[in-house]
Design a protein around this motif. Structure first.
Motif, mmCIF file in Angstrom:
data_model
loop_
_atom_site.group_PDB
_atom_site.id
_atom_site.type_symbol
_atom_site.label_atom_id
_atom_site.label_comp_id
_atom_site.label_asym_id
_atom_site.label_seq_id
_atom_site.Cartn_x
_atom_site.Cartn_y
_atom_site.Cartn_z
ATOM 1 N N LEU A 1 -13.646 3.871 1.155
ATOM 2 C CA LEU A 1 -12.322 4.404 1.509
ATOM 3 C C LEU A 1 -11.396 3.413 2.224
ATOM 4 C CD1 LEU A 1 -10.964 7.055 0.913
ATOM 5 C CD2 LEU A 1 -11.370 7.717 3.250
ATOM 6 N N PRO A 2 -11.892 2.548 3.121
ATOM 7 C CA PRO A 2 -10.967 1.578 3.724
ATOM 8 C C PRO A 2 -10.220 0.752 2.683
ATOM 9 C CG PRO A 2 -13.022 1.539 4.904
ATOM 10 C CD PRO A 2 -13.230 2.451 3.743
ATOM 11 N N ILE B 1 -7.461 3.054 1.202
ATOM 12 C CA ILE B 1 -6.335 3.322 2.096
ATOM 13 C C ILE B 1 -5.435 2.100 2.224
ATOM 14 C CG2 ILE B 1 -5.713 3.833 4.481
ATOM 15 C CD1 ILE B 1 -8.084 5.650 4.650
ATOM 16 N N THR B 2 -6.053 0.928 2.486
ATOM 17 C CA THR B 2 -5.232 -0.269 2.644
ATOM 18 C C THR B 2 -4.657 -0.701 1.292
ATOM 19 O OG1 THR B 2 -7.339 -1.427 2.686
ATOM 20 C CG2 THR B 2 -6.202 -1.240 4.746
ATOM 21 N N ILE C 1 -3.724 1.263 -1.207
ATOM 22 C CA ILE C 1 -2.565 2.109 -1.520
ATOM 23 C C ILE C 1 -1.356 1.643 -0.724
ATOM 24 C CG2 ILE C 1 -1.622 4.436 -1.268
ATOM 25 C CD1 ILE C 1 -4.425 5.488 -1.901
ATOM 26 N N SER C 2 -1.582 1.353 0.541
ATOM 27 C CA SER C 2 -0.477 0.918 1.387
ATOM 28 C C SER C 2 0.125 -0.396 0.884
ATOM 29 C CB SER C 2 -0.997 0.778 2.823
ATOM 30 O OG SER C 2 -0.071 0.116 3.602
ATOM 31 N N ASN D 1 -0.865 -7.526 7.069
ATOM 32 C CA ASN D 1 -1.872 -6.677 7.724
ATOM 33 C C ASN D 1 -2.876 -6.133 6.728
ATOM 34 O OD1 ASN D 1 -1.166 -6.838 10.320
ATOM 35 N ND2 ASN D 1 -0.011 -4.927 10.396
ATOM 36 N N GLU D 2 -2.360 -5.583 5.611
ATOM 37 C CA GLU D 2 -3.227 -4.960 4.622
ATOM 38 C C GLU D 2 -4.160 -5.984 3.992
ATOM 39 O OE1 GLU D 2 -0.090 -4.271 4.969
ATOM 40 O OE2 GLU D 2 0.283 -2.133 4.681
ATOM 41 N N ALA E 1 -6.837 -6.944 6.308
ATOM 42 C CA ALA E 1 -7.834 -5.875 6.435
ATOM 43 C C ALA E 1 -8.747 -5.842 5.224
ATOM 44 C CB ALA E 1 -7.140 -4.527 6.606
ATOM 45 N N ALA F 1 -11.109 -8.827 5.417
ATOM 46 C CA ALA F 1 -12.127 -8.641 6.453
ATOM 47 C C ALA F 1 -13.160 -7.623 5.999
ATOM 48 C CB ALA F 1 -11.472 -8.183 7.754
ATOM 49 N N PHE F 2 -12.676 -6.548 5.354
ATOM 50 C CA PHE F 2 -13.612 -5.521 4.901
ATOM 51 C C PHE F 2 -14.594 -6.094 3.885
ATOM 52 C CE2 PHE F 2 -15.008 -2.188 2.073
ATOM 53 C CZ PHE F 2 -15.505 -1.295 2.987
ATOM 54 N N ILE G 1 -17.159 -8.271 5.659
ATOM 55 C CA ILE G 1 -18.095 -7.509 6.484
ATOM 56 C C ILE G 1 -19.067 -6.724 5.621
ATOM 57 C CG2 ILE G 1 -18.242 -5.539 8.054
ATOM 58 C CD1 ILE G 1 -15.757 -6.612 9.408
ATOM 59 N N ILE G 2 -18.549 -6.069 4.577
ATOM 60 C CA ILE G 2 -19.434 -5.203 3.794
ATOM 61 C C ILE G 2 -20.448 -6.038 3.017
ATOM 62 C CG2 ILE G 2 -18.165 -4.907 1.607
ATOM 63 C CD1 ILE G 2 -19.466 -1.986 3.536
ATOM 64 N N PHE H 1 -13.002 0.162 10.934
ATOM 65 C CA PHE H 1 -11.765 0.062 10.161
ATOM 66 C C PHE H 1 -10.894 1.293 10.353
ATOM 67 C CE2 PHE H 1 -13.985 -3.303 8.224
ATOM 68 C CZ PHE H 1 -12.989 -4.168 7.821
ATOM 69 N N PHE H 2 -11.552 2.450 10.436
ATOM 70 C CA PHE H 2 -10.757 3.668 10.581
ATOM 71 C C PHE H 2 -10.208 3.792 11.992
ATOM 72 C CE2 PHE H 2 -13.761 4.625 7.206
ATOM 73 C CZ PHE H 2 -12.835 4.810 6.207
ATOM 74 N N ILE I 1 -1.849 0.334 10.446
ATOM 75 C CA ILE I 1 -1.055 0.293 9.218
ATOM 76 C C ILE I 1 -0.174 1.534 9.117
ATOM 77 C CG2 ILE I 1 -1.211 0.344 6.698
ATOM 78 C CD1 ILE I 1 -3.646 -1.408 6.913
ATOM 79 N N TYR I 2 -0.761 2.684 9.452
ATOM 80 C CA TYR I 2 0.003 3.921 9.369
ATOM 81 C C TYR I 2 0.429 4.352 10.759
ATOM 82 C CZ TYR I 2 -1.473 4.369 4.576
ATOM 83 O OH TYR I 2 -1.675 4.150 3.244
#
Lengths: 219, 227
Positions: A169-170, A173-174, A176-177, A193-194, A197, A200-201, A204-205, B153-154, B161-162
């Motif tokens: 999901l992260p 969300i990022t 889509i933004s 920013n996106e 993120a 980084a995700f 990390i994953i 992250f959440f 961001i939001y």
């Protein structure tokens, strides 16, 4: 490195024999896209809705194919042989690479179709491609790991989406933004920013998966 | 003896917190009576996060030691975590209805608690899908740790961001606490007593699980002896 590459090549060759994963993933994408397009009909949806829809289609079609890579090993009972010939880290990386290529193939087909069918206008096309490129690493990394977990559970496949959704999901969300920003003619830096993120995700994953994969793979 | 003393303190403490929150506390400007949710919602949300960390910790311990007891501890942390997460969601949602005029509007904070609930749900559906005990413990532990990696992250990135309408957390980036003396006293005592309450529940469950394990081992050895 060589082991990773060999496993990747093996999976590609195996895939070309049956073409199961690629068919499933592409047809799923086409079916979902036509369902969404049919539901929207002649309305023109706004860019905000379209960028969200794009990621929903991408997410669910990738879910239909990513789990196949490990389930195949369990079904043909080749997992034990694989355990003998390669170390867990290389197995994870090889499978990850395969899923990454699978995702890129999906995106190559889905993006032009989506733009054409949904009348999706992108102001900043490079930003959109960059988002997809970086996001794919996180999606493939998380998806491969959850696929490994699922292949060891008794009820195969059905749980995959449920388990993968909170993990991936992260990215959604990022993603889509960032895609919303790419629909306007903004510079790439506006989505900094996106992109950070997403990057980084991914890092990390993939790191966490490499560390944890040993526990899933070896009994 | 000591545990009885703690029980008495806990009983009086929680009773005082409730009375204080409804009768004695001062109210915030603009929020009126709805300030009072602070004393219940925030500690519950905090405990949810603590349980989530504990589940990850026990999962890690399990993978290290392969002691099935740690898997049982991780499971009860998650069970209690889901309970507190639901309470945090409900209290927050009622407050949101009053202030934002809708029970649910995907504020980043609402998204993060929802993800937490989804992770708990996925964790238990994974557990229910596997029959072998050690395999279930191992895969559940791996999933728990994998989910643990994504949660920051959440909490940190999505709210950046939001835009969020959620009031500043008690410990906000400026390092200030926007509460007056009365509110502070009640808030921190509520946090303290609820944390003790949660530790107490956890310890009771832990002892119960431990006893169950011993009982099972005892029965198994007895069966073997009979044969």
């Amino acid at each position: 490195m060589k082991q990773t590459w060999l496993i990747f090549v093996k999976d590609i060759q195996q895939e070309f024999k049956t073409r199961y994963a690629i068919n499933a993933i592409l047809l799923f994408a086409v079916v979902t896209l036509s369902a969404v397009s049919f539901a929207i009909g002649t309305f023109t949806a706004g860019n905000q809705v379209l960028s969200a829809l794009f990621w929903v289609i991408l997410f669910f079609s990738s879910m239909s194919g990513l789990s196949h890579i490990f389930i195949r090993e369990e079904e043909s009972q080749t997992a034990d042989t694989l355990k003998l010939v390669a170390s867990p880290m290389h197995i994870y990386l090889g499978k990850f690479l395969f899923n990454l290529i699978l995702l890129f193939a999906l995106e190559i087909i889905l993006v032009p179709l989506f733009i054409a069918v949904m009348n999706f206008k992108l102001g900043n096309f490079p930003l959109f491609l960059l988002t997809l490129f970086i996001g794919s690493f996180g999606m493939a990394g998380g998806g491969t790991m959850v696929a490994a977990i699922i292949s060891k559970a008794s009820s195969k496949g059905a749980l995959f989406t449920v388990l993968a959704f909170p993990i991936i999901l992260p990215v959604m969300i990022t993603g889509i933004s960032a895609t919303k920003k790419a629909t306007e003619t903004t510079p790439i830096a506006s989505a900094q920013n996106e992109l950070q993120a997403l990057f980084a995700f991914g890092v990390i994953i993939i790191t966490a998966s490499i560390l944890l994969f040993d526990y899933v793979w070896n009994e | 003896m000591l545990s009885k003393l703690w029980k008495a303190i806990l009983f009086v403490g929680i009773a005082l917190v409730f009375t204080g929150a409804f009768l004695w506390s001062s109210l915030k400007e603009g929020l009126g009576d709805f300030t009072r949710v602070l004393y219940f919602h925030v500690p519950v949300a905090w405990i949810t996060v603590v349980f989530f960390f504990m589940a990850a910790y026990y999962s890690y311990r399990y993978l290290r030691t392969k002691d099935i007891l740690f898997d049982a501890y991780a499971k009860i942390s998650n069970e209690l975590g889901i309970l507190f997460a639901i309470m945090a969601t409900i209290t927050g949602s009622i407050w949101a209805k009053v202030i934002w005029h809708s029970f649910w509007n995907w504020d980043p904070r609402e998204t993060s608690i929802f993800i937490l609930l989804l992770i708990y749900g996925a964790y238990f559906s994974l557990r229910s899908a596997i029959e072998q005990e050690d395999r279930r413990a191992r895969l559940a532990a791996v999933y728990s740790l994998l989910a643990f990696v994504t949660v920051p992250f959440f909490i940190f990135i999505v709210p950046r961001i939001y835009f969020s309408l959620h009031p500043d957390p008690v410990i906000n980036p400026q390092g200030k606490i926007n509460l007056d003396v009365k509110q502070r006293i009640i808030f921190f005592s509520s946090l303290f007593f609820q944390t003790i309450l949660f530790l107490w529940i956890f310890i009771v469950r832990k002892t119960q699980v431990k006893l169950q394990m011993y009982l099972r081992e005892y029965k198994e050895t007895k069966l073997l002896e009979e044969k």
